[in-house]
Write a protein that holds these residues in place. Structure first.
Motif, PDB file in Angstrom:
ATOM      1  N   GLU A  32       0.841  -1.205   0.000  1.00 10.12           N
ATOM      2  CA  GLU A  32       0.000   0.000   0.000  1.00 10.12           C
ATOM      3  C   GLU A  32       0.871   1.248   0.000  1.00 10.12           C
ATOM      4  O   GLU A  32       0.581   2.224  -0.698  1.00 10.12           O
ATOM      5  N   GLU A  33       1.958   1.229   0.770  1.00 14.08           N
ATOM      6  CA  GLU A  33       2.812   2.408   0.848  1.00 14.08           C
ATOM      7  C   GLU A  33       3.539   2.638  -0.468  1.00 14.08           C
ATOM      8  O   GLU A  33       3.703   3.781  -0.902  1.00 14.08           O
ATOM      9  N   TYR A  63      -7.994   7.665   1.232  1.00 12.21           N
ATOM     10  CA  TYR A  63      -7.016   6.761   1.822  1.00 12.21           C
ATOM     11  C   TYR A  63      -5.887   7.553   2.470  1.00 12.21           C
ATOM     12  O   TYR A  63      -5.441   7.252   3.577  1.00 12.21           O
ATOM     13  N   ARG A  64      -5.436   8.603   1.769  1.00 15.71           N
ATOM     14  CA  ARG A  64      -4.367   9.435   2.332  1.00 15.71           C
ATOM     15  C   ARG A  64      -4.871  10.226   3.541  1.00 15.71           C
ATOM     16  O   ARG A  64      -4.137  10.436   4.501  1.00 15.71           O
ATOM     17  N   GLU A  93      -9.109   8.317  -4.079  1.00 17.65           N
ATOM     18  CA  GLU A  93      -7.797   8.015  -3.501  1.00 17.65           C
ATOM     19  C   GLU A  93      -7.408   9.005  -2.408  1.00 17.65           C
ATOM     20  O   GLU A  93      -6.638   8.679  -1.511  1.00 17.65           O
ATOM     21  N   ASP A 121       2.350   1.905  -3.329  1.00 16.76           N
ATOM     22  CA  ASP A 121       1.316   2.411  -4.225  1.00 16.76           C
ATOM     23  C   ASP A 121       1.044   3.888  -3.986  1.00 16.76           C
ATOM     24  O   ASP A 121       0.645   4.603  -4.902  1.00 16.76           O
ATOM     25  N   ASN A 122       1.271   4.382  -2.769  1.00 16.16           N
ATOM     26  CA  ASN A 122       0.951   5.762  -2.427  1.00 16.16           C
ATOM     27  C   ASN A 122       2.186   6.668  -2.369  1.00 16.16           C
ATOM     28  O   ASN A 122       2.083   7.817  -1.940  1.00 16.16           O
ATOM     29  N   SER A 123       3.326   6.156  -2.810  1.00 16.60           N
ATOM     30  CA  SER A 123       4.552   6.944  -2.771  1.00 16.60           C
ATOM     31  C   SER A 123       4.770   7.680  -4.092  1.00 16.60           C
ATOM     32  O   SER A 123       4.302   7.266  -5.145  1.00 16.60           O
ATOM     33  N   ASP A 161      -7.892  15.750  -6.643  1.00 10.01           N
ATOM     34  CA  ASP A 161      -8.272  15.360  -5.281  1.00 10.01           C
ATOM     35  C   ASP A 161      -9.197  16.396  -4.653  1.00 10.01           C
ATOM     36  O   ASP A 161     -10.129  16.050  -3.918  1.00 10.01           O
TER      37      ASP A 161
END
Length: 414
Positions: free
Chosen positions: A54-55, A360-361, A357, A57-59, A335
């Protein structure tokens, strides 16, 4: 409000942690980079594999520390594979840091790497890595493109639109012409009644891709017209959305996003409210593609089901905004639009069905987009003056509380 710090994941062997990685991570953080290290972030009870991927994917970037210890680390190999897959599908920077003169894996030898001796000063190499993370090359910034570039690269209708915006007349007619052409080119949606279950995801994806192509010019025109025109033209855009919605929901969803993202970037928040006010429940991604189907769509595997269609729409729209703003500015406006739409949903229906998205952040503590949107919804702002949230800051505050509760419930840590 400052810029959102870039997020960086460091893939490394545990044997390199104390001698290099912890200090290196601190140097990055001292330069404004938010670093994720498993030794600092993994908590008791966390699902390690899920958290790691997950990290990634979000980096914004993944730094792979390659050393003499790397061949013995199965985790590093898995993380490299995950990072490279995401780099192919998204805008992820992958940086190799080489220690011990270790050999870079042959399959990645084509990628740039930085050699560091942990026992020596590596400030020069650190600056190169920071430049890569922040996207600032080691050369003077480029000046603006010549005025004739847009003329050479635009479609005739887009050239006409830019002239109309400069002159202040003719914008409505050009947009309506583009709408008519897009609707004529839009193929009829195939009914799924007789499609075998195993074929449904493929058929849905084919339909969406055909619609993406048919709406290509209209989406480009919409982005430019909403972003560059000083006139908000609420009546025009509500009419455009109604026309497209009469034809099919997915094209209308695309157009609503093009309007909304451009409006947020241009600070026309009242346009988002005006356009979505009557169609909030219709223009919700899960009503266009059911989450269980979105999860199976061939090209979207790996995206969270709740955000799969949102991620697809982002990728469709991004090229149409590249002449207008940087990718980071586009992501922030995207966003911002999704967050503003969710606040409107919560105010009107008490249900946040869309999310995206950003949620999630937000669950992980990144409130930058929320702060940006809320700061623009003060008493007397165009959106509240236009009737959004009942015209009061109290309505905004209530929607924010509902959003935070919804996000915690949907993305609570396991």
């Amino acid at each position: 409000m400052g810029a959102v710090p870039p997020r960086v994941f460091i893939s490394h062997s545990n044997l390199d942690q104390d001698r290099f990685v912890v200090g290196f991570a601190q140097s990055l953080e001292d330069n404004g980079v938010r670093v994720w290290l498993d030794c600092h972030e993994i908590l008791p009870g966390d699902r390690i594999v899920e958290r790691v991927f997950e990290e990634i994917d979000n980096s914004d970037a993944v730094i792979v520390v390659v050393s003499a210890n790397t061949p013995q680390s199965r985790w590093v190999r898995e993380e490299i594979d995950a990072a490279v897959r995401r780099a192919i599908d998204h805008d992820l920077v992958v940086i190799f840091v080489r220690l011990d003169r270790a050999e870079i894996p042959a399959s990645f030898s084509h990628r740039a790497w930085v050699g560091i001796d942990p026992a020596q000063d590596y400030s020069t190499q650190l600056e190169k890595i920071l430049r890569s993370i922040y996207g600032v090359p080691e050369r003077r910034p480029l000046g603006p493109a010549p005025s004739w570039v847009n003329t050479e690269t635009s479609t005739p209708l887009l050239m006409d639109l830019r002239r109309a915006i400069r002159s202040g007349s003719g914008v409505n007619d050009i947009v309506r012409t583009a709408v008519g052409s897009a609707l004529d080119a839009l193929p009829a949606a195939e009914r799924l009644d007789n499609v075998p279950d195993r074929r449904i995801p493929v058929v849905i994806e084919e339909q969406l891709l055909r619609a993406d192509t048919a709406l290509d010019e209209l989406l480009a025109l919409t982005a430019v017209a909403v972003h560059d025109d000083d006139q908000v033209r609420t009546g025009l855009w509500t009419s455009v959305l109604e026309q497209v919605l009469d034809k099919q929901p997915y094209p209308a969803l695309l157009v609503s996003y093009a309007i909304g993202v451009a409006a947020v970037a241009a600070r026309h928040d009242e346009l988002v409210y005006a356009v979505l006010g009557n169609d909030l429940r219709t223009l919700v991604p899960y009503r266009v593609v059911e989450p269980n189907h979105a999860e199976l769509l061939p090209k979207w595997r790996g995206a969270r089901p709740q955000a799969a269609l949102s991620a697809h729409v982002r990728s469709v729209l991004r090229p149409h905004f590249r002449e207008l703003m940087s990718d980071r500015e586009f992501d922030r406006a995207f966003d911002g639009f999704e967050l503003l739409r969710n606040l409107l949903e919560l105010h009107h229906t008490s249900v946040a069905a869309s999310l995206g998205e950003f949620a999630y952040r937000l669950a992980r503590g990144d409130v930058s987009v929320l702060d940006m949107v809320v700061s623009r919804l003060k008493a007397g702002s165009p959106a509240l003056a236009g009737g959004a949230f009942g015209g009061s800051e109290a309505g905004v505050e209530d929607a924010v509380r509902k959003l935070e509760k919804t996000v915690r419930a949907r993305y609570q840590r396991s």
